[in-house]
Design a protein around this motif. Sequence first.
Motif, PDB file in Angstrom:
ATOM      1  N   UNK A 134       0.810  -1.216   0.000  1.00 50.94           N
ATOM      2  CA  UNK A 134       0.000   0.000   0.000  1.00 50.94           C
ATOM      3  C   UNK A 134       0.848   1.274   0.000  1.00 50.94           C
ATOM      4  N   UNK A 135       2.182   1.138  -0.056  1.00 50.93           N
ATOM      5  CA  UNK A 135       3.044   2.323  -0.072  1.00 50.93           C
ATOM      6  C   UNK A 135       2.778   3.151  -1.325  1.00 50.93           C
ATOM      7  N   UNK A 136       2.903   4.467  -1.187  1.00 53.17           N
ATOM      8  CA  UNK A 136       2.747   5.346  -2.338  1.00 53.17           C
ATOM      9  C   UNK A 136       1.288   5.592  -2.676  1.00 53.17           C
ATOM     10  N   UNK A 137       1.058   5.988  -3.935  1.00 51.01           N
ATOM     11  CA  UNK A 137      -0.295   6.290  -4.414  1.00 51.01           C
ATOM     12  C   UNK A 137      -0.777   5.132  -5.279  1.00 51.01           C
ATOM     13  N   UNK A 138      -1.862   4.535  -4.862  1.00 46.91           N
ATOM     14  CA  UNK A 138      -2.404   3.381  -5.592  1.00 46.91           C
ATOM     15  C   UNK A 138      -3.907   3.531  -5.707  1.00 46.91           C
ATOM     16  N   UNK A 139      -4.405   3.451  -6.909  1.00 47.46           N
ATOM     17  CA  UNK A 139      -5.849   3.521  -7.079  1.00 47.46           C
ATOM     18  C   UNK A 139      -6.253   2.788  -8.330  1.00 47.46           C
ATOM     19  N   UNK A 140      -7.555   2.570  -8.419  1.00 46.22           N
ATOM     20  CA  UNK A 140      -8.106   1.926  -9.598  1.00 46.22           C
ATOM     21  C   UNK A 140      -9.161   2.864 -10.163  1.00 46.22           C
ATOM     22  N   UNK A 141      -9.182   2.977 -11.492  1.00 46.23           N
ATOM     23  CA  UNK A 141     -10.136   3.848 -12.172  1.00 46.23           C
ATOM     24  C   UNK A 141     -11.041   2.972 -13.031  1.00 46.23           C
ATOM     25  N   UNK A 142     -12.240   3.459 -13.283  1.00 47.77           N
ATOM     26  CA  UNK A 142     -13.152   2.765 -14.197  1.00 47.77           C
ATOM     27  C   UNK A 142     -13.838   3.798 -15.081  1.00 47.77           C
ATOM     28  N   UNK A 143     -13.986   3.449 -16.352  1.00 43.57           N
ATOM     29  CA  UNK A 143     -14.733   4.260 -17.308  1.00 43.57           C
ATOM     30  C   UNK A 143     -15.700   3.333 -18.031  1.00 43.57           C
ATOM     31  N   UNK A 144     -16.772   3.888 -18.555  1.00 41.50           N
ATOM     32  CA  UNK A 144     -17.801   3.093 -19.219  1.00 41.50           C
ATOM     33  C   UNK A 144     -17.916   3.481 -20.684  1.00 41.50           C
ATOM     34  N   UNK A 171     -19.568  -0.048 -27.507  1.00 40.87           N
ATOM     35  CA  UNK A 171     -18.595  -1.117 -27.736  1.00 40.87           C
ATOM     36  C   UNK A 171     -17.150  -0.635 -27.712  1.00 40.87           C
ATOM     37  N   UNK A 172     -16.880   0.427 -26.962  1.00 37.98           N
ATOM     38  CA  UNK A 172     -15.498   0.851 -26.760  1.00 37.98           C
ATOM     39  C   UNK A 172     -15.036   1.971 -27.676  1.00 37.98           C
ATOM     40  N   UNK A 173     -15.932   2.517 -28.499  1.00 35.05           N
ATOM     41  CA  UNK A 173     -15.549   3.652 -29.353  1.00 35.05           C
ATOM     42  C   UNK A 173     -15.379   4.911 -28.517  1.00 35.05           C
ATOM     43  N   UNK A 174     -16.306   5.151 -27.606  1.00 36.97           N
ATOM     44  CA  UNK A 174     -16.249   6.323 -26.716  1.00 36.97           C
ATOM     45  C   UNK A 174     -16.365   5.867 -25.268  1.00 36.97           C
ATOM     46  N   UNK A 175     -15.749   6.651 -24.387  1.00 38.78           N
ATOM     47  CA  UNK A 175     -15.744   6.311 -22.960  1.00 38.78           C
ATOM     48  C   UNK A 175     -16.153   7.512 -22.124  1.00 38.78           C
ATOM     49  N   UNK A 176     -16.789   7.239 -21.012  1.00 37.97           N
ATOM     50  CA  UNK A 176     -17.110   8.305 -20.065  1.00 37.97           C
ATOM     51  C   UNK A 176     -15.827   8.760 -19.377  1.00 37.97           C
ATOM     52  N   UNK A 177     -15.899   9.886 -18.694  1.00 32.75           N
ATOM     53  CA  UNK A 177     -14.834  10.285 -17.785  1.00 32.75           C
ATOM     54  C   UNK A 177     -14.700   9.203 -16.715  1.00 32.75           C
ATOM     55  N   UNK A 178     -13.461   8.839 -16.382  1.00 36.17           N
ATOM     56  CA  UNK A 178     -13.242   7.774 -15.403  1.00 36.17           C
ATOM     57  C   UNK A 178     -13.559   8.243 -13.984  1.00 36.17           C
ATOM     58  N   UNK A 211     -26.908  -0.289 -22.764  1.00 35.78           N
ATOM     59  CA  UNK A 211     -26.496  -1.146 -21.650  1.00 35.78           C
ATOM     60  C   UNK A 211     -26.528  -2.620 -22.042  1.00 35.78           C
ATOM     61  N   UNK A 212     -26.742  -2.906 -23.319  1.00 36.33           N
ATOM     62  CA  UNK A 212     -26.774  -4.287 -23.809  1.00 36.33           C
ATOM     63  C   UNK A 212     -25.354  -4.840 -23.895  1.00 36.33           C
ATOM     64  N   UNK A 213     -25.239  -6.165 -23.981  1.00 33.15           N
ATOM     65  CA  UNK A 213     -23.923  -6.786 -24.112  1.00 33.15           C
ATOM     66  C   UNK A 213     -23.200  -6.322 -25.375  1.00 33.15           C
ATOM     67  N   UNK A 214     -23.962  -5.964 -26.424  1.00 29.47           N
ATOM     68  CA  UNK A 214     -23.337  -5.515 -27.669  1.00 29.47           C
ATOM     69  C   UNK A 214     -22.623  -4.178 -27.501  1.00 29.47           C
ATOM     70  N   UNK A 215     -23.093  -3.367 -26.576  1.00 29.59           N
ATOM     71  CA  UNK A 215     -22.578  -1.992 -26.482  1.00 29.59           C
ATOM     72  C   UNK A 215     -21.845  -1.633 -25.201  1.00 29.59           C
ATOM     73  N   UNK A 216     -22.231  -2.209 -24.077  1.00 28.94           N
ATOM     74  CA  UNK A 216     -21.734  -1.738 -22.776  1.00 28.94           C
ATOM     75  C   UNK A 216     -20.382  -2.368 -22.425  1.00 28.94           C
ATOM     76  N   UNK A 217     -19.444  -1.534 -21.979  1.00 31.27           N
ATOM     77  CA  UNK A 217     -18.117  -2.001 -21.571  1.00 31.27           C
ATOM     78  C   UNK A 217     -17.688  -1.261 -20.306  1.00 31.27           C
TER      79      UNK A 217
END
Length: 317
Positions: free
Chosen positions: A232-242, A246-253, A284-290
Amino acid sequence: MAARRAGGPNASLTSGVAVALALLVLAAAPAATRTGALFIDVQAATAALAADILQPPTGLGVAGGTTATLTWTPTGDAYAAGYRVERAPASGGSYALVGSATPGSATGYVDGPTTDGTYWYRVTTYAGSWQSTVAGPASAVVKVGVTGYRACTAQAADAGGDANGYEGSPADGCAVDGLAATDVDSGTGTGTGCTGSGKDKHRFSAFGLGVPGTAAAISGITVRLRVGIDATAGTNRVCAALSWNAGTNWTTAQSVALTSTALTTYSLGSSSFLWGRTWTPAQLSDANFRVRVIDVSNSNARDFSIDGVEVQVVYVP
Ligand SMILES: [Ca+2]
Ligand SMILES: [Ca+2]
């Protein structure tokens, strides 16, 4: 003593005294009594004061469904300003203010809880800082649309950092089962932002969310990650974007700091958070949501483990 005349100097003096007296009575009345003095005729030769009790509405009813619809018969007190609506998860409380209805002739209020449940309501009349006793409680069953948490069933590494995302047992990063995918010595840079090109990224998909195409609106999306790190030393984080296409565009993480070496559940978003956009059921379908997960540390020696990626969507049916 001279006779008083309506509108004359003596009448004004009498009214002024009466106003001052009314203010004194209101100020001195303990809030718990919920009563006060009402100044009823400022035009009369001698202004009059009368005690009054502000009445609550009557006949409180609540209809359930996708929202809670409250109805009541207004108070008979013409000086009422409106009504305060309180909600609780049980008849005994604890009650919290959810909104108000105006004016005093209002006859109802619609409340929209974001999770399923039985909700209890009570209503008070108010006029300034003066408040009536409560009407109710009355309850209703509210059923909003909620998918429950669904784990992904497909995944793939994205470009960035070591360009291999979670390279160890990547399929273990979907279902929460104690088996974890690993990203060893993550990344190629020491930046701590979610958007750095030196960060390892992995996309997760096929959540089977099943939001019906007839849903009227999407209310919120929560991403739940079960993640651990080797130190846990230092700066550690996890980010997520949606992604909605199908991955062409992403939200702000969105991101969260990692606070434990053990596999720990972290939530990003909420039942009322939309990640900065308006969603349709088809997006939000499996074809589009990531979901893209980005591992961030100021050390390239940091190892990340991910046991599961789950998503829950709340919607208006
Ligand atoms: Ca990696
Ligand atoms: Ca797993």
